[in-house]
Structures are given as C-alpha cells and as structure tokens.
Write a protein that holds these residues in place. Structure first.
Motif, mmCIF file in Angstrom:
data_model
loop_
_atom_site.group_PDB
_atom_site.id
_atom_site.type_symbol
_atom_site.label_atom_id
_atom_site.label_comp_id
_atom_site.label_asym_id
_atom_site.label_seq_id
_atom_site.Cartn_x
_atom_site.Cartn_y
_atom_site.Cartn_z
ATOM 1 N N VAL A 56 40.148 44.659 50.535
ATOM 2 C CA VAL A 56 38.703 44.826 50.338
ATOM 3 C C VAL A 56 38.410 45.145 48.871
ATOM 4 O O VAL A 56 37.473 44.590 48.293
ATOM 5 N N THR A 57 39.214 46.008 48.269
ATOM 6 C CA THR A 57 39.050 46.311 46.844
ATOM 7 C C THR A 57 39.202 45.050 46.004
ATOM 8 O O THR A 57 38.404 44.793 45.089
ATOM 9 N N ALA A 58 40.212 44.245 46.318
ATOM 10 C CA ALA A 58 40.427 42.990 45.587
ATOM 11 C C ALA A 58 39.245 42.044 45.774
ATOM 12 O O ALA A 58 38.758 41.447 44.809
ATOM 13 N N ALA A 59 38.754 41.914 46.990
ATOM 14 C CA ALA A 59 37.637 41.009 47.269
ATOM 15 C C ALA A 59 36.367 41.472 46.563
ATOM 16 O O ALA A 59 35.617 40.653 46.017
ATOM 17 N N ARG A 60 36.123 42.761 46.550
ATOM 18 C CA ARG A 60 34.939 43.278 45.844
ATOM 19 C C ARG A 60 35.029 42.984 44.355
ATOM 20 O O ARG A 60 34.041 42.631 43.721
ATOM 21 N N SER A 61 36.226 43.140 43.797
ATOM 22 C CA SER A 61 36.419 42.845 42.380
ATOM 23 C C SER A 61 36.146 41.371 42.089
ATOM 24 O O SER A 61 35.449 41.035 41.123
ATOM 25 N N LEU A 62 36.698 40.494 42.924
ATOM 26 C CA LEU A 62 36.481 39.056 42.732
ATOM 27 C C LEU A 62 34.997 38.716 42.889
ATOM 28 O O LEU A 62 34.455 37.921 42.122
ATOM 29 N N ARG A 63 34.343 39.326 43.863
ATOM 30 C CA ARG A 63 32.918 39.081 44.079
ATOM 31 C C ARG A 63 32.117 39.567 42.872
ATOM 32 O O ARG A 63 31.180 38.893 42.431
ATOM 33 N N ASP A 64 32.484 40.713 42.315
ATOM 34 C CA ASP A 64 31.802 41.241 41.131
ATOM 35 C C ASP A 64 31.981 40.334 39.913
ATOM 36 O O ASP A 64 31.157 40.347 39.005
ATOM 37 N N LEU A 123 43.699 33.092 49.632
ATOM 38 C CA LEU A 123 44.666 34.155 49.883
ATOM 39 C C LEU A 123 45.408 34.494 48.589
ATOM 40 O O LEU A 123 45.627 35.666 48.284
ATOM 41 N N ALA A 124 45.761 33.481 47.821
ATOM 42 C CA ALA A 124 46.469 33.715 46.558
ATOM 43 C C ALA A 124 45.615 34.552 45.605
ATOM 44 O O ALA A 124 46.135 35.442 44.922
ATOM 45 N N ASP A 125 44.298 34.285 45.545
ATOM 46 C CA ASP A 125 43.392 35.079 44.709
ATOM 47 C C ASP A 125 43.412 36.548 45.150
ATOM 48 O O ASP A 125 43.498 37.452 44.322
ATOM 49 N N LEU A 126 43.316 36.753 46.465
ATOM 50 C CA LEU A 126 43.289 38.113 46.995
ATOM 51 C C LEU A 126 44.593 38.854 46.725
ATOM 52 O O LEU A 126 44.587 40.014 46.302
ATOM 53 N N LEU A 127 45.713 38.176 46.949
ATOM 54 C CA LEU A 127 47.010 38.819 46.730
ATOM 55 C C LEU A 127 47.221 39.163 45.261
ATOM 56 O O LEU A 127 47.659 40.273 44.931
ATOM 57 N N ALA A 128 46.906 38.231 44.378
ATOM 58 C CA ALA A 128 47.084 38.476 42.942
ATOM 59 C C ALA A 128 46.199 39.621 42.463
ATOM 60 O O ALA A 128 46.632 40.479 41.689
ATOM 61 N N THR A 129 44.968 39.655 42.934
ATOM 62 C CA THR A 129 44.051 40.712 42.521
ATOM 63 C C THR A 129 44.474 42.058 43.108
ATOM 64 O O THR A 129 44.411 43.084 42.421
ATOM 65 N N ALA A 130 44.922 42.055 44.339
ATOM 66 C CA ALA A 130 45.418 43.299 44.945
ATOM 67 C C ALA A 130 46.603 43.837 44.141
ATOM 68 O O ALA A 130 46.704 45.046 43.906
ATOM 69 N N ARG A 131 47.482 42.959 43.702
ATOM 70 C CA ARG A 131 48.624 43.372 42.864
ATOM 71 C C ARG A 131 48.137 43.973 41.542
ATOM 72 O O ARG A 131 48.665 44.988 41.084
ATOM 73 N N ARG A 132 47.144 43.320 40.930
ATOM 74 C CA ARG A 132 46.607 43.842 39.665
ATOM 75 C C ARG A 132 46.037 45.248 39.843
ATOM 76 O O ARG A 132 46.069 46.050 38.924
ATOM 77 N N TYR A 133 45.506 45.528 41.025
ATOM 78 C CA TYR A 133 44.942 46.841 41.297
ATOM 79 C C TYR A 133 45.982 47.817 41.853
ATOM 80 O O TYR A 133 45.634 48.905 42.285
ATOM 81 N N GLY A 134 47.242 47.420 41.853
ATOM 82 C CA GLY A 134 48.321 48.334 42.176
ATOM 83 C C GLY A 134 48.816 48.342 43.611
ATOM 84 O O GLY A 134 49.551 49.250 44.000
ATOM 85 N N SER A 135 48.457 47.358 44.397
ATOM 86 C CA SER A 135 48.943 47.321 45.778
ATOM 87 C C SER A 135 50.459 47.172 45.792
ATOM 88 O O SER A 135 51.023 46.355 45.079
ATOM 89 N N THR A 136 51.086 47.965 46.642
ATOM 90 C CA THR A 136 52.542 47.901 46.766
ATOM 91 C C THR A 136 52.967 47.339 48.116
ATOM 92 O O THR A 136 54.157 47.299 48.421
#
Length: 76
Positions: free
Chosen positions: A8-16, A24-37
């Motif tokens: 959700v954090t990744a999706a909000r960032s992409l939406r912003d 899915l690749a966009d979401l995973l990459a953005t989640a990684r950038r935000y520190g998802s482990t």
C-alpha cells in the motif's frame, strides 16, 4: 509493517508520482526502495489477498483493483 502495508505504501507513492496503474514489478521495486524486507513470493501473496472486485464498493480499506491483466490501481 506487514507485506500488505509495504504494498500500500508503494502504491501510494506511485500514485503520488502520477501513475494511475502499476504492474507487479512496479510495486515490488517501489516496496524495495521503501525498505521492504519481505521476499517477493510473500509480497505477491499479499497482493493477491487484497485484490477486490471493481464492483465491490463495500470495501472500507485500501484494496487493489486489477484494471487489466497484471496491472493494478489502488482504490481508496
């Protein structure tokens, strides 16, 4: 944070950033950038768990709607 929260954090960032739909690749990459482990399979499973029907207006929390095969938008 849970895997769902990371997505959700990744999706909000992409939406912003002006993206209305994300892969899915966009979401995973953005989640990684935000520190998802969380491992990718766990993030994918979390995404599948929060995909709603586009006609289901009863959802009162953040859900993903598949707008076309493999592309999602965040509703709420």
């Amino acid at each position: 944070m849970s895997a769902r929260d990371d997505l959700v954090t990744a999706a909000r960032s992409l939406r912003d950033q002006g993206m209305t739909a994300f892969s899915l690749a966009d979401l995973l990459a953005t989640a990684r950038r935000y520190g998802s482990t969380f491992p990718d399979p766990e993030l994918k499973k979390a995404l599948e768990a929060v995909i709603a029907s586009p006609d289901d207006a009863a959802q009162d929390h953040d859900v993903f709607v598949e707008v076309r095969k493999g592309w999602y938008r965040l509703r709420r």
